[in-house]
Design a protein around this motif. Sequence first.
Motif, PDB file in Angstrom:
ATOM      1  N   CYS A  78       0.737  -1.006   0.175  1.00 29.34           N
ATOM      2  CA  CYS A  78      -0.082  -0.034   0.045  1.00 29.34           C
ATOM      3  C   CYS A  78       0.880   1.076   0.076  1.00 29.34           C
ATOM      4  CB  CYS A  78      -1.089  -0.105   1.153  1.00 29.34           C
ATOM      5  SG  CYS A  78      -0.255   0.242   2.861  1.00 29.34           S
ATOM      6  N   GLY A  79       1.952   1.027   0.601  1.00 28.34           N
ATOM      7  CA  GLY A  79       3.066   2.126   0.706  1.00 28.34           C
ATOM      8  C   GLY A  79       2.885   3.326   1.583  1.00 28.34           C
ATOM      9  N   PHE A  80       1.955   3.105   2.546  1.00 27.42           N
ATOM     10  CA  PHE A  80       1.536   3.730   3.741  1.00 27.42           C
ATOM     11  C   PHE A  80       2.540   3.731   4.982  1.00 27.42           C
ATOM     12  CE2 PHE A  80      -3.226   3.070   2.055  1.00 27.42           C
ATOM     13  CZ  PHE A  80      -2.815   3.874   0.815  1.00 27.42           C
ATOM     14  N   GLU A  81       2.415   4.459   5.660  1.00 30.44           N
ATOM     15  CA  GLU A  81       2.983   4.579   7.335  1.00 30.44           C
ATOM     16  C   GLU A  81       2.144   4.078   8.196  1.00 30.44           C
ATOM     17  OE1 GLU A  81       6.504   4.407   7.596  1.00 30.44           O
ATOM     18  OE2 GLU A  81       6.695   4.798   5.598  1.00 30.44           O
ATOM     19  N   LEU A  82       2.285   3.220   8.970  1.00 26.67           N
ATOM     20  CA  LEU A  82       1.458   2.776  10.061  1.00 26.67           C
ATOM     21  C   LEU A  82       0.999   4.059  11.238  1.00 26.67           C
ATOM     22  CD1 LEU A  82       2.272  -0.770  10.740  1.00 26.67           C
ATOM     23  CD2 LEU A  82       0.084   0.162   9.813  1.00 26.67           C
ATOM     24  N   ASP A  83       1.918   5.033  11.193  1.00 28.88           N
ATOM     25  CA  ASP A  83       1.782   6.123  12.173  1.00 28.88           C
ATOM     26  C   ASP A  83       1.248   7.420  11.255  1.00 28.88           C
ATOM     27  OD1 ASP A  83       4.056   6.747  10.586  1.00 28.88           O
ATOM     28  OD2 ASP A  83       5.359   7.022  12.472  1.00 28.88           O
ATOM     29  N   ASP A  84       0.835   7.192  10.156  1.00 26.37           N
ATOM     30  CA  ASP A  84       0.199   8.322   9.390  1.00 26.37           C
ATOM     31  C   ASP A  84      -1.144   8.776  10.197  1.00 26.37           C
ATOM     32  OD1 ASP A  84      -0.904  10.100   7.692  1.00 26.37           O
ATOM     33  OD2 ASP A  84      -0.109   9.005   5.900  1.00 26.37           O
ATOM     34  N   PRO A  85      -1.310  10.224  10.494  1.00 23.87           N
ATOM     35  CA  PRO A  85      -2.604  10.518  10.995  1.00 23.87           C
ATOM     36  C   PRO A  85      -3.667  10.257  10.053  1.00 23.87           C
ATOM     37  CG  PRO A  85      -0.947  12.121  11.224  1.00 23.87           C
ATOM     38  CD  PRO A  85      -0.183  11.150  10.505  1.00 23.87           C
ATOM     39  N   ALA A  86      -3.396  10.251   8.805  1.00 26.98           N
ATOM     40  CA  ALA A  86      -4.670  10.135   7.715  1.00 26.98           C
ATOM     41  C   ALA A  86      -4.755   8.772   7.487  1.00 26.98           C
ATOM     42  CB  ALA A  86      -4.143  11.073   6.550  1.00 26.98           C
ATOM     43  N   LEU A  87      -4.078   7.758   8.028  1.00 27.60           N
ATOM     44  CA  LEU A  87      -4.136   6.342   7.629  1.00 27.60           C
ATOM     45  C   LEU A  87      -5.405   5.749   7.341  1.00 27.60           C
ATOM     46  CD1 LEU A  87      -2.700   3.798   7.113  1.00 27.60           C
ATOM     47  CD2 LEU A  87      -2.523   3.208   9.163  1.00 27.60           C
ATOM     48  N   SER A  88      -6.378   6.159   8.299  1.00 26.55           N
ATOM     49  CA  SER A  88      -7.674   5.559   7.841  1.00 26.55           C
ATOM     50  C   SER A  88      -8.462   6.077   6.720  1.00 26.55           C
ATOM     51  CB  SER A  88      -8.814   6.104   9.114  1.00 26.55           C
ATOM     52  OG  SER A  88      -9.854   5.452   9.074  1.00 26.55           O
ATOM     53  N   CYS A 137     -21.469   5.309   8.934  1.00 23.34           N
ATOM     54  CA  CYS A 137     -20.621   5.673  10.180  1.00 23.34           C
ATOM     55  C   CYS A 137     -19.226   6.045   9.494  1.00 23.34           C
ATOM     56  CB  CYS A 137     -20.758   4.706  11.440  1.00 23.34           C
ATOM     57  SG  CYS A 137     -19.788   3.207  11.030  1.00 23.34           S
ATOM     58  N   THR A 138     -18.342   6.781  10.204  1.00 17.52           N
ATOM     59  CA  THR A 138     -17.082   6.787   9.695  1.00 17.52           C
ATOM     60  C   THR A 138     -16.124   5.693  10.135  1.00 17.52           C
ATOM     61  OG1 THR A 138     -17.366   9.144  10.646  1.00 17.52           O
ATOM     62  CG2 THR A 138     -15.097   8.348  10.284  1.00 17.52           C
ATOM     63  N   SER A 139     -15.495   5.477   9.157  1.00 20.56           N
ATOM     64  CA  SER A 139     -14.585   4.335   9.141  1.00 20.56           C
ATOM     65  C   SER A 139     -13.426   4.729  10.346  1.00 20.56           C
ATOM     66  CB  SER A 139     -13.797   4.278   7.705  1.00 20.56           C
ATOM     67  OG  SER A 139     -14.741   3.962   6.894  1.00 20.56           O
ATOM     68  N   PHE A 140     -12.929   3.671  10.998  1.00 18.62           N
ATOM     69  CA  PHE A 140     -12.100   3.583  11.821  1.00 18.62           C
ATOM     70  C   PHE A 140     -10.775   2.643  12.227  1.00 18.62           C
ATOM     71  CE2 PHE A 140     -15.582   1.538  13.767  1.00 18.62           C
ATOM     72  CZ  PHE A 140     -15.116   0.579  14.538  1.00 18.62           C
ATOM     73  N   LEU A 141     -10.084   2.900  12.621  1.00 20.39           N
ATOM     74  CA  LEU A 141      -8.975   1.860  13.013  1.00 20.39           C
ATOM     75  C   LEU A 141      -9.002   1.425  14.596  1.00 20.39           C
ATOM     76  CD1 LEU A 141      -5.939   3.600  11.219  1.00 20.39           C
ATOM     77  CD2 LEU A 141      -6.863   1.472  10.664  1.00 20.39           C
ATOM     78  N   VAL A 142      -8.766   0.071  14.804  1.00 23.30           N
ATOM     79  CA  VAL A 142      -8.636  -0.305  16.085  1.00 23.30           C
ATOM     80  C   VAL A 142      -7.671  -1.509  16.437  1.00 23.30           C
ATOM     81  CG1 VAL A 142     -10.716  -1.856  15.638  1.00 23.30           C
ATOM     82  CG2 VAL A 142     -10.014  -1.200  18.050  1.00 23.30           C
ATOM     83  N   THR A 143      -7.068  -1.577  17.399  1.00 23.67           N
ATOM     84  CA  THR A 143      -6.166  -2.770  17.655  1.00 23.67           C
ATOM     85  C   THR A 143      -6.807  -3.613  18.652  1.00 23.67           C
ATOM     86  OG1 THR A 143      -4.987  -1.367  19.487  1.00 23.67           O
ATOM     87  CG2 THR A 143      -4.152  -1.019  17.414  1.00 23.67           C
TER      88      THR A 143
END
Length: 144
Positions: A78-88, A137-143
Amino acid sequence: MGRKLITVFLIAWTLLVMPVTAFALDYDRVGSISVELKDRDGETPIQGAELSLYHVAKVSRNSEKNLSYNFTDAFEDCGFELDDPALSAKLDAFVKENSLSAQKLVTDAHGKVTFANLPLGLYFVKQTNTVAGYAPCTSFLVTV
Protein backbone atom coordinates in the motif's frame (compact mmCIF):
# COMPACT_ATOMS: atom_id res chain seq x y z
CA MET A 1 8.39 -24.15 62.65
CA GLY A 2 7.48 -26.33 59.64
CA ARG A 3 4.52 -24.12 58.72
CA LYS A 4 6.68 -20.98 58.77
CA LEU A 5 9.24 -22.62 56.49
CA ILE A 6 6.57 -23.72 54.02
CA THR A 7 5.00 -20.24 54.09
CA VAL A 8 8.35 -18.55 53.47
CA PHE A 9 9.10 -20.99 50.68
CA LEU A 10 5.71 -20.34 49.00
CA ILE A 11 6.13 -16.56 49.27
CA ALA A 12 9.64 -16.74 47.81
CA TRP A 13 8.46 -19.02 45.00
CA THR A 14 5.56 -16.68 44.19
CA LEU A 15 7.86 -13.65 44.06
CA LEU A 16 10.28 -15.46 41.77
CA VAL A 17 7.67 -16.78 39.35
CA MET A 18 5.29 -13.80 39.30
CA PRO A 19 7.44 -11.37 37.26
CA VAL A 20 7.97 -13.98 34.54
CA THR A 21 4.28 -14.77 34.14
CA ALA A 22 3.03 -11.22 34.64
CA PHE A 23 5.03 -9.84 31.72
CA ALA A 24 4.89 -12.77 29.35
CA LEU A 25 2.94 -12.00 26.18
CA ASP A 26 1.14 -14.69 24.29
CA TYR A 27 1.12 -13.70 20.61
CA ASP A 28 -1.25 -16.53 19.77
CA ARG A 29 -4.03 -14.90 21.76
CA VAL A 30 -7.18 -13.73 20.06
CA GLY A 31 -9.61 -10.93 20.77
CA SER A 32 -12.76 -9.38 19.45
CA ILE A 33 -14.15 -6.10 18.21
CA SER A 34 -17.70 -5.14 19.10
CA VAL A 35 -19.49 -2.22 17.48
CA GLU A 36 -22.85 -0.79 18.48
CA LEU A 37 -24.57 1.74 16.21
CA LYS A 38 -27.28 4.00 17.63
CA ASP A 39 -29.19 7.04 16.45
CA ARG A 40 -28.15 10.48 17.67
CA ASP A 41 -30.59 10.08 20.56
CA GLY A 42 -28.29 7.38 21.92
CA GLU A 43 -31.23 5.04 22.38
CA THR A 44 -32.45 3.87 18.97
CA PRO A 45 -30.33 1.02 17.55
CA ILE A 46 -29.43 1.10 13.85
CA GLN A 47 -30.22 -2.31 12.41
CA GLY A 48 -29.00 -3.60 9.03
CA ALA A 49 -25.70 -1.73 8.75
CA GLU A 50 -23.06 -3.91 7.09
CA LEU A 51 -19.62 -3.46 8.63
CA SER A 52 -16.51 -4.76 6.90
CA LEU A 53 -13.39 -5.67 8.84
CA TYR A 54 -9.92 -5.60 7.26
CA HIS A 55 -6.85 -7.01 9.03
CA VAL A 56 -4.28 -4.33 8.19
CA ALA A 57 -1.23 -5.27 10.28
CA LYS A 58 0.02 -8.18 12.39
CA VAL A 59 1.74 -7.91 15.76
CA SER A 60 5.20 -9.38 16.18
CA ARG A 61 8.31 -8.86 18.27
CA ASN A 62 11.22 -7.01 16.74
CA SER A 63 14.88 -7.82 17.37
CA GLU A 64 14.84 -5.77 20.61
CA LYS A 65 11.86 -7.89 21.82
CA ASN A 66 9.52 -4.89 21.48
CA LEU A 67 6.13 -5.08 19.81
CA SER A 68 6.01 -4.07 16.19
CA TYR A 69 3.34 -4.02 13.52
CA ASN A 70 3.82 -5.28 9.98
CA PHE A 71 1.33 -4.98 7.16
CA THR A 72 -0.60 -8.12 6.26
CA ASP A 73 -0.19 -9.53 2.74
CA ALA A 74 -3.23 -7.61 1.47
CA PHE A 75 -1.74 -4.27 2.55
CA GLU A 76 2.03 -4.84 2.23
CA ASP A 77 2.27 -2.88 -1.04
CA CYS A 78 0.00 0.00 0.00
CA GLY A 79 2.96 2.35 0.55
CA PHE A 80 1.48 3.88 3.70
CA GLU A 81 3.11 4.47 7.08
CA LEU A 82 1.34 2.93 10.07
CA ASP A 83 1.84 6.12 12.11
CA ASP A 84 0.29 8.37 9.43
CA PRO A 85 -2.52 10.47 10.99
CA ALA A 86 -4.45 10.12 7.70
CA LEU A 87 -4.09 6.31 7.61
CA SER A 88 -7.80 5.62 8.03
CA ALA A 89 -8.74 7.83 5.06
CA LYS A 90 -5.96 6.33 2.94
CA LEU A 91 -7.02 2.78 3.79
CA ASP A 92 -10.61 3.67 2.91
CA ALA A 93 -9.53 4.62 -0.61
CA PHE A 94 -7.12 1.67 -0.85
CA VAL A 95 -9.74 -0.99 -0.06
CA LYS A 96 -12.12 0.56 -2.63
CA GLU A 97 -9.47 0.75 -5.37
CA ASN A 98 -8.20 -2.78 -4.79
CA SER A 99 -11.53 -4.51 -4.08
CA LEU A 100 -10.06 -6.20 -1.02
CA SER A 101 -12.05 -8.95 0.65
CA ALA A 102 -13.22 -8.43 4.21
CA GLN A 103 -15.07 -10.15 6.99
CA LYS A 104 -18.60 -8.69 6.88
CA LEU A 105 -21.30 -8.62 9.54
CA VAL A 106 -24.66 -6.84 9.71
CA THR A 107 -25.89 -5.05 12.82
CA ASP A 108 -28.67 -6.91 14.62
CA ALA A 109 -31.90 -5.57 16.14
CA HIS A 110 -29.80 -4.03 18.94
CA GLY A 111 -27.49 -2.30 16.45
CA LYS A 112 -24.59 -4.60 17.40
CA VAL A 113 -21.97 -6.74 15.66
CA THR A 114 -19.05 -8.64 17.16
CA PHE A 115 -16.06 -9.80 15.15
CA ALA A 116 -14.67 -12.66 17.25
CA ASN A 117 -11.52 -14.82 17.35
CA LEU A 118 -9.30 -12.14 15.83
CA PRO A 119 -5.51 -12.49 15.98
CA LEU A 120 -3.65 -9.58 17.55
CA GLY A 121 -3.14 -6.70 15.17
CA LEU A 122 -4.43 -3.50 13.61
CA TYR A 123 -7.87 -3.54 11.99
CA PHE A 124 -9.81 -1.16 9.74
CA VAL A 125 -13.61 -1.07 10.12
CA LYS A 126 -15.78 0.41 7.39
CA GLN A 127 -19.53 0.53 6.85
CA THR A 128 -20.13 -0.90 3.37
CA ASN A 129 -23.83 -0.21 2.89
CA THR A 130 -26.35 2.46 3.75
CA VAL A 131 -29.33 2.18 6.05
CA ALA A 132 -32.41 4.23 5.10
CA GLY A 133 -32.44 7.51 6.98
CA TYR A 134 -28.77 7.33 8.07
CA ALA A 135 -25.39 8.27 6.67
CA PRO A 136 -22.71 5.57 6.97
CA CYS A 137 -20.65 5.71 10.14
CA THR A 138 -17.11 7.02 9.92
CA SER A 139 -14.50 4.36 9.18
CA PHE A 140 -11.99 3.76 11.96
CA LEU A 141 -8.86 1.86 13.04
CA VAL A 142 -8.69 -0.33 16.13
CA THR A 143 -6.04 -2.60 17.64
CA VAL A 144 -6.67 -5.98 19.21
